[in-house]
Design a protein around this motif. Structure first.
Motif, PDB file in Angstrom:
ATOM      1  N   ARG A 272       6.518   7.026   5.340  1.00 21.41           N
ATOM      2  CA  ARG A 272       5.514   7.938   4.811  1.00 21.41           C
ATOM      3  C   ARG A 272       4.131   7.274   4.802  1.00 21.41           C
ATOM      4  O   ARG A 272       3.129   7.904   5.101  1.00 21.41           O
ATOM      5  N   ILE A 273       4.092   5.993   4.491  1.00 18.94           N
ATOM      6  CA  ILE A 273       2.813   5.278   4.460  1.00 18.94           C
ATOM      7  C   ILE A 273       2.193   5.275   5.856  1.00 18.94           C
ATOM      8  O   ILE A 273       0.994   5.536   6.031  1.00 18.94           O
ATOM      9  N   ILE A 274       3.028   4.984   6.843  1.00 18.63           N
ATOM     10  CA  ILE A 274       2.527   4.947   8.222  1.00 18.63           C
ATOM     11  C   ILE A 274       2.032   6.334   8.620  1.00 18.63           C
ATOM     12  O   ILE A 274       0.965   6.477   9.237  1.00 18.63           O
ATOM     13  N   ILE A 280      -4.866  10.133   8.141  1.00 18.74           N
ATOM     14  CA  ILE A 280      -6.270   9.880   7.781  1.00 18.74           C
ATOM     15  C   ILE A 280      -7.036   9.339   8.986  1.00 18.74           C
ATOM     16  O   ILE A 280      -8.209   9.652   9.190  1.00 18.74           O
ATOM     17  N   LEU A 281      -6.342   8.571   9.836  1.00 21.77           N
ATOM     18  CA  LEU A 281      -7.016   8.062  11.039  1.00 21.77           C
ATOM     19  C   LEU A 281      -7.420   9.226  11.935  1.00 21.77           C
ATOM     20  O   LEU A 281      -8.554   9.285  12.432  1.00 21.77           O
ATOM     21  N   ALA A 282      -6.496  10.178  12.126  1.00 25.52           N
ATOM     22  CA  ALA A 282      -6.803  11.335  12.967  1.00 25.52           C
ATOM     23  C   ALA A 282      -7.946  12.145  12.357  1.00 25.52           C
ATOM     24  O   ALA A 282      -8.877  12.568  13.067  1.00 25.52           O
ATOM     25  N   PHE A 342      -6.908  12.492  -0.101  1.00 26.91           N
ATOM     26  CA  PHE A 342      -6.797  11.585  -1.252  1.00 26.91           C
ATOM     27  C   PHE A 342      -5.782  12.112  -2.254  1.00 26.91           C
ATOM     28  O   PHE A 342      -4.936  11.367  -2.748  1.00 26.91           O
ATOM     29  N   ALA A 343      -5.855  13.436  -2.518  1.00 28.70           N
ATOM     30  CA  ALA A 343      -4.950  14.040  -3.503  1.00 28.70           C
ATOM     31  C   ALA A 343      -3.502  13.916  -3.051  1.00 28.70           C
ATOM     32  O   ALA A 343      -2.627  13.546  -3.828  1.00 28.70           O
ATOM     33  N   THR A 344      -3.257  14.202  -1.763  1.00 28.41           N
ATOM     34  CA  THR A 344      -1.876  14.190  -1.299  1.00 28.41           C
ATOM     35  C   THR A 344      -1.340  12.762  -1.216  1.00 28.41           C
ATOM     36  O   THR A 344      -0.159  12.511  -1.388  1.00 28.41           O
ATOM     37  N   ARG A 345      -2.207  11.825  -0.978  1.00 29.49           N
ATOM     38  CA  ARG A 345      -1.768  10.433  -0.873  1.00 29.49           C
ATOM     39  C   ARG A 345      -1.444   9.874  -2.243  1.00 29.49           C
ATOM     40  O   ARG A 345      -0.414   9.237  -2.445  1.00 29.49           O
ATOM     41  N   GLN A 346      -2.328  10.148  -3.221  1.00 25.81           N
ATOM     42  CA  GLN A 346      -2.127   9.607  -4.553  1.00 25.81           C
ATOM     43  C   GLN A 346      -0.987  10.321  -5.281  1.00 25.81           C
ATOM     44  O   GLN A 346      -0.299   9.712  -6.074  1.00 25.81           O
ATOM     45  N   GLY A 347      -0.875  11.637  -5.021  1.00 27.49           N
ATOM     46  CA  GLY A 347       0.091  12.415  -5.776  1.00 27.49           C
ATOM     47  C   GLY A 347      -0.373  12.728  -7.177  1.00 27.49           C
ATOM     48  O   GLY A 347       0.226  13.504  -7.896  1.00 27.49           O
ATOM     49  N   PHE A 348      -1.470  12.121  -7.576  1.00 23.47           N
ATOM     50  CA  PHE A 348      -2.015  12.345  -8.924  1.00 23.47           C
ATOM     51  C   PHE A 348      -3.532  12.176  -8.855  1.00 23.47           C
ATOM     52  O   PHE A 348      -4.027  11.224  -8.261  1.00 23.47           O
TER      53      PHE A 348
END
Lengths: 444, 281
Positions: A272-274, A280-282, A342-348
């Motif tokens: 998931r991290i990759i 975000i790179l795209a 940012f929201a989807t990555r942090q989850g919070f």
């Protein structure tokens, strides 16, 4: 004769250094020598600690530093700084850097997850991948802000507001309507662009410092509203359980019918991290591509012309109102995209993440990289965000190092690391970069 | 009857501009003839630039009317239009007394910015351009050709890819004229185009202005202090002093108008002849 001169040089330097030391003693005697403290032994009474040793060190540093500067720089016939200055790369040597650095950076960015997992293993590479995601997010934000500040010359100190709008758009849409990330991404961009236009209208007539203050206030308004509208946004509690993005409907979870299972891989949380890193790179690359393309279109040229001379723009039939609003809207849109990521990555998310400090960091990245320079933003983001996280071991001293570094860079290259403007169109096909001395910074 | 009264491209009617208590321009009326080179002259502070700023929308006049009659029969009331539309729709272009180029952009870019509106249309307001639709490419090529033509015309073609701020003063003046012409104007307003030019450059400017008038169906209204330019190329001269018109006619008529001589030289009428001889008028 020369001996005499040498003598007087030394004597003068010592005298000057002694004067400096005296001033330092007077200042540091108070500032360092005495520390007001709540003395524990005295039942919470206020007492003073004396630290004369530290004062002595400070005074000696000032005296010695001033003496050396006098001897070798200020009063010397051959200042050391000139020798050092000639060793540093010249401004012009950076103009070609972009051409070579761009493909190198791009290839490195694409293969980075594989390099990291190959050399450090999945466990060891996780923190570096997280850092890479953070840096890339800031690169994207820097590119978005570059449209407003670098191209259109409108100083925006409240850029984080659009980042917040994007993040909360996704989080709220997901919470209330159950929309997925890929549906919300464009919606978040559109909503942020809409807020960009709303901000744009009142500040159209403002310039320079006044514009900066109003945009700063706007950024704070958004944050304060998010903080206080408890029923809707959750206020300081923030919003949690924000859904994670899926890969064409495949979730990054353990179990059947998910990503790892579908591709026959063993489940690993690093997938998931990759995936997030590539997302975000795209997104950042799309931001860059669109910006580069817009620069070559009439709207991009109008932005730059607006930065150079607004009155001349109006005399040539350019609607400056619309031009400024499109700059605000597009810059805000990319901020919104980055926010929903940012929201989807942090989850919070909570209003804590969208303070003025964030705006300042993004603006610093743009200014440090060189206004209007895309590759400059990348370098500055890597140095500022990456460097900052990298030296976490230095604890509070890293702020000091960071500040010093900024000062040194701004003295060395006052217009940012890459301060050469590339013409958007060329008649002969070999137009040279334009030195930043000739390019205006914009007045809002 | 004179050309400017018969067929005016621009008619300024009872124009008054007050800044607080100061009357910069008071009840001024004159016409600019189609295909003429009209010179607006007067001592410093006479209100010439104020007239320009009113005609190009940078000031909103206190009173009066400014009518632009385009060749296609359309009429525009310039005092009611926002400044950018005066260039875009009424086709009035201008240059500035203190040159306003886009210094950090190349000469070619300067001229491309001037063609913003047609290019914007061709790029479907950026949307088509971003996706690389074909219409924009050909429109851009045409715009570059137009820019190349004007760079050639002003003798700046070999510096097309250099920054505008690097040009010497005289070249900057000519580039500003080229830029104004790239917006396809029917009336070109030049604010002191010959200021700071040497005699050779001034002569070149005369040739350029004549070419613009003859080959491009563009009328010219200019403010000028250099009498050699004014007397040589203009068809019609309007003289202002303290915001009011004191003379209006052909260069010959104006030159011999005692009011003009008095305003310019500030001498009693009986000494006019001597002073006139001295300055070679």
């Amino acid at each position: 004769m020369s001996n005499l001169k040498k003598d007087s040089l030394f004597a003068g330097s010592v005298k000057d250094a002694a004067a400096g030391g005296l001033v330092a003693l007077a200042l540091f005697g108070m500032m360092i020598g005495m520390q007001a403290d709540v003395a524990t032994g005295l039942g919470g009474q206020l007492g003073i600690n004396y630290r004369w040793g530290a004062v002595a060190i400070a005074v000696v540093i000032v005296f010695a530093g001033r003496l050396l500067l006098n001897l070798f720089v200020w009063k010397s016939d051959k200042p050391v700084t000139r020798t050092v200055g000639s060793l540093l790369p010249k401004a012009s040597s950076f103009s070609g850097l972009g051409r070579f650095a761009t493909p190198v950076f791009l290839v490195l960015a694409v293969v980075l997850p594989f390099l990291l997992t190959y050399f450090l293993g999945t466990r060891g590479s996780r923190q570096y991948l997280d850092l890479a995601i953070l840096v890339t997010t800031y690169v994207m934000l820097g590119w978005g802000l570059n449209i407003v500040v670098g191209l259109a010359g409108l100083l925006d100190l409240g850029y984080v507001a659009f980042y917040a709008v994007g993040a909360y758009s996704y989080a709220l849409l997901a919470q209330y309507f159950g929309f997925s990330f890929w549906v919300c991404l464009p919606l978040a961009g559109i909503l942020a662009a809409f807020w960009g236009i709303i901000l744009g209208f009142p500040v159209l007539r403002l310039r320079g410092d006044y514009l900066a203050i109003v945009t700063l206030a706007f950024g704070e308004i958004i944050r304060v509203v998010l903080l206080n509208w408890y029923d809707f946004t959750g206020g300081p509690d923030g919003l949690s359980n924000i859904p994670r993005p899926s890969f064409f409907g495949l979730d990054f979870e353990r179990g059947e019918g998910n990503f790892a299972d579908f591709f026959g891989l063993e489940y690993n949380s690093i997938h998931r991290i990759i995936f997030l890193y590539y997302v975000i790179l795209a997104m950042a690359l799309v931001t860059n591509l669109v910006t580069m393309r817009l620069r070559k279109l009439p709207i991009g040229r109008a932005w730059e012309a607006l930065r150079e001379d607004e009155i001349a723009c109006r005399s040539l039939g350019i609607n400056t109102t619309n031009t400024k609003l499109t700059a605000f809207a597009l810059g805000a849109m990319f901020g919104g995209f980055a926010g929903s990521f940012f929201a989807t990555r942090q989850g919070f998310i909570s209003p804590e993440s969208f303070t003025f400090m964030e705006s300042a960091v993004i603006l610093a990245i743009v200014v440090l990289g060189g206004l209007g320079s895309q590759i400059g933003v990348v370098i500055a983001a890597v140095v500022m965000i990456g460097g900052f996280e990298f030296f976490r071991g230095l604890e509070e001293y890293r702020m000091l190092v960071f500040g010093l570094l900024m000062v040194v860079i701004m003295v060395w290259r006052p217009r940012g690391l890459i301060s050469v403007r590339t013409p958007s169109i060329s008649l002969s096909g070999k137009a040279k970069g334009i030195s930043a001395d000739l390019v205006q910074e914009g007045h809002g | 009857m004179s050309n400017w009264d018969n067929n005016p491209v621009l008619a300024i009617e009872h124009l008054t501009m007050r800044f607080g208590g100061l009357v910069a321009v008071g009840d001024l009326s004159f016409n600019v003839g189609r295909g003429d080179i009209t010179a607006l002259i007067g001592p410093n502070g006479a209100g010439k630039t104020t007239v320009f700023n009113c005609a190009t929308g940078f000031y909103k006049p206190t009173e009066g009317r400014i009518v632009m009659n385009r060749a296609n029969g359309e009429h525009y009331l310039l005092e009611r239009m926002p400044d950018f539309q005066i260039s875009a729709k009424a086709k009035v272009a201008r240059t500035f007394q203190n040159i306003r180029l886009f210094g950090g952009m190349t000469l070619l870019e300067n001229l491309m910015v001037a063609q913003h509106n047609p290019l914007m249309l061709a790029s479907n307001f950026t949307i088509g351009g971003v996706f690389g639709l074909s219409g924009f490419k050909s429109a851009e090529r045409k715009a570059v050709d137009k820019a190349r033509y004007w760079l050639d015309k002003t003798g700046l073609l070999d510096r097309a890819d250099g920054p505008a701020a690097d040009l010497p003063y005289g070249d900057q003046r000519r580039l500003e004229i080229a830029r104004a012409m790239c917006s396809g104007p029917e009336l070109l307003c030049l604010d002191e185009p010959a200021a700071g030019l040497n005699p050779k450059e001034s002569a070149e400017l005369n040739t350029l202005l004549n070419a613009i008038r003859d080959e491009h169906a563009t009328s010219i209204l200019l403010i000028e202090h250099d009498m050699s330019v004014v007397m040589e190329i203009s068809d019609h001269v309007v003289v202002l002093d303290y915001g009011e018109k004191i003379s209006d006619g052909t260069p010959e008529q104006v030159k011999n108008d005692p009011k003009v001589i008095a305003a310019y030289l500030g001498v009693p009428d009986d000494e006019v002849d001597d002073v006139e001889e001295e300055v070679g008028l």
